[in-house]
Enzyme design. Structure first.
Site, PDB file in Angstrom:
ATOM      1  CB  SER A  15       2.936  -5.051   7.556  1.00  0.00           C
ATOM      2  OG  SER A  15       2.019  -5.615   6.656  1.00  0.00           O
ATOM      3  CG  HIS A  40       0.013  -1.259   7.567  1.00  0.00           C
ATOM      4  ND1 HIS A  40      -0.419  -0.026   7.136  1.00  0.00           N
ATOM      5  CD2 HIS A  40       0.167  -2.011   6.449  1.00  0.00           C
ATOM      6  CE1 HIS A  40      -0.518  -0.030   5.823  1.00  0.00           C
ATOM      7  NE2 HIS A  40      -0.171  -1.217   5.380  1.00  0.00           N
ATOM      8  CG  ASP A  42      -1.011  -4.637   4.081  1.00  0.00           C
ATOM      9  OD1 ASP A  42      -1.101  -3.467   3.663  1.00  0.00           O
ATOM     10  OD2 ASP A  42      -0.009  -5.085   4.664  1.00  0.00           O
ATOM     11  CG  MET A  44      -3.866  -7.285  -0.292  1.00  0.00           C
ATOM     12  SD  MET A  44      -2.350  -8.076  -0.806  1.00  0.00           S
ATOM     13  CE  MET A  44      -1.159  -7.198   0.214  1.00  0.00           C
ATOM     14  CG  HIS A  73      -2.760  -0.295   2.609  1.00  0.00           C
ATOM     15  ND1 HIS A  73      -1.493  -0.750   2.270  1.00  0.00           N
ATOM     16  CD2 HIS A  73      -3.226   0.364   1.522  1.00  0.00           C
ATOM     17  CE1 HIS A  73      -1.214  -0.371   1.047  1.00  0.00           C
ATOM     18  NE2 HIS A  73      -2.248   0.291   0.559  1.00  0.00           N
ATOM     19  CG  MET A  75      -3.606  -2.414  -1.271  1.00  0.00           C
ATOM     20  SD  MET A  75      -2.222  -3.409  -0.719  1.00  0.00           S
ATOM     21  CE  MET A  75      -2.665  -3.616   0.985  1.00  0.00           C
ATOM     22  CG  MET A 144       1.459   2.100  -1.947  1.00  0.00           C
ATOM     23  SD  MET A 144       1.426   1.180  -0.389  1.00  0.00           S
ATOM     24  CE  MET A 144       2.302  -0.319  -0.817  1.00  0.00           C
ATOM     25  CG  ASP A 183       2.843  -0.270   3.131  1.00  0.00           C
ATOM     26  OD1 ASP A 183       3.617  -1.175   3.499  1.00  0.00           O
ATOM     27  OD2 ASP A 183       1.626  -0.459   2.905  1.00  0.00           O
TER      28      ASP A 183
HETATM   29  C1  DX5 Z   1       2.277  -4.475   0.415  1.00  0.00           C
HETATM   30  C2  DX5 Z   1       1.672  -4.076   1.705  1.00  0.00           C
HETATM   31  C3  DX5 Z   1       2.627  -3.828   2.798  1.00  0.00           C
HETATM   32  C4  DX5 Z   1       3.527  -4.978   3.154  1.00  0.00           C
HETATM   33  C5  DX5 Z   1       4.835  -4.396   3.581  1.00  0.00           C
HETATM   34  O1  DX5 Z   1       1.319  -4.443  -0.568  1.00  0.00           O
HETATM   35  O2  DX5 Z   1       0.901  -2.900   1.543  1.00  0.00           O
HETATM   36  O3  DX5 Z   1       2.000  -3.297   3.951  1.00  0.00           O
HETATM   37  O4  DX5 Z   1       3.010  -5.806   4.158  1.00  0.00           O
HETATM   38  O5  DX5 Z   1       5.697  -5.427   3.835  1.00  0.00           O
HETATM   39  P1  DX5 Z   1       7.281  -5.307   3.731  1.00  0.00           P
HETATM   40  O6  DX5 Z   1       7.718  -4.421   4.843  1.00  0.00           O
HETATM   41  O7  DX5 Z   1       7.696  -6.734   3.895  1.00  0.00           O
HETATM   42  O8  DX5 Z   1       7.617  -4.756   2.370  1.00  0.00           O
HETATM   43 ZN    ZN Z   2       0.151  -1.899   3.391  1.00  0.00          ZN
END
Ligand code: DX5
Ligand code: ZN
Length: 234
Positions: A15, A40, A42, A44, A73, A75, A144, A183
């Site tokens: 990630s 991956h 993220d 946000m 991903h 969000m 999740m 995740d």
């Molecule tokens: C959280 C993200 C994850 C995060 C996971 O909202 O979607 O992808 O980066 O990180 P770890 O493995 O540290 O929980």
């Molecule tokens: Zn994620």
């Protein structure tokens, strides 16, 4: 040797959220040399989750410097507004949240129309029932295992039962076609067990980036998972 398509194999997905952003490109290259195939990413928006990360310009720069595939991903509220913005050649999968979309069939179709795998993410409290009428439209299901928004959180224990049930449903309803991704809070202590329940793509953030050598850490987790993985395909 031709490698199998990533959607038919077990993968550890680093990630990017846990990267050292000062050394972003360098760390991506380290992962590539370790045999990593999918990153991956993220996204946000500060609305769907209480945090902001990076957006299309950062990912575009990465796309220009690596052959790794991207698992994006989203969000964000209004995920449909972002489908085209993340349509890079590296992008293999675009995942939206069931809780953020009003018209999920339409949103997933829009992703497929761009030639990407259509992924749907479920927050830890969202039941699997939401998938009941969506199986033909899905290429990936992201369970999740923490509430989205931050890296480094603790794995939510009730997720085990959800992963096992999701794997069963994937076998029953999609003939094993849909990729099961997990995740949040995954690391060396629980990855093998979760792969044994059917988790096929496992996102690993904090526990990978904060424990010594990145390439070595990735190789170790990938081997651990491959040995334990129970495929959902017949
Ligand atoms: C959280 C993200 C994850 C995060 C996971 O909202 O979607 O992808 O980066 O990180 P770890 O493995 O540290 O929980
Ligand atoms: Zn994620």
């Amino acid at each position: 040797m031709t490698s199998q398509p990533v959607e038919q194999t077990f993968q550890v997905l680093p990630s990017l959220l846990s990267s050292d952003f000062f050394r972003l490109g360098e760390q991506v290259r380290e992962l590539e040399s370790a045999g990593c195939r999918v990153l991956h990413l993220d996204i946000m928006d500060g609305h769907f989750v209480p945090n902001l990360t990076f957006g299309p310009p950062v990912i575009k720069s990465l796309a220009e410097g690596t052959d790794l595939l991207f698992d994006i991903h989203l969000m964000v509220t209004r995920p449909d507004d972002w489908t085209e913005a993340f349509d890079f050649p590296n992008t293999r999968c675009l995942t939206i949240h069931a809780e953020a979309g009003y018209h999920l069939h339409r949103s997933l179709q829009k992703i497929r129309d761009c030639g990407k795998m259509a992924g749907l993410a479920l927050n830890p409290a969202t039941p699997l029932d939401v998938l009941d009428y969506l199986w033909p439209n899905l290429d990936l299901l992201l369970i999740m295992t923490v509430n989205p928004g931050f890296g480094g959180q603790r794995f939510i224990e009730t997720s085990r039962r959800k992963i096992a049930r999701a794997a069963e449903l994937i076998r029953e309803r999609s003939d094993g076609r849909v990729v099961l991704e997990i995740d949040g809070g995954v690391g060396a202590d629980n990855l093998a067990e979760l792969a044994g329940l059917g988790a096929q793509w496992t996102v690993v953030g904090n526990s990978l980036y904060t424990h010594g050598d990145l390439a070595e850490g990735h190789r170790r987790l990938q081997t651990l998972g491959e040995r334990a993985w129970k495929p959902n395909r017949p």
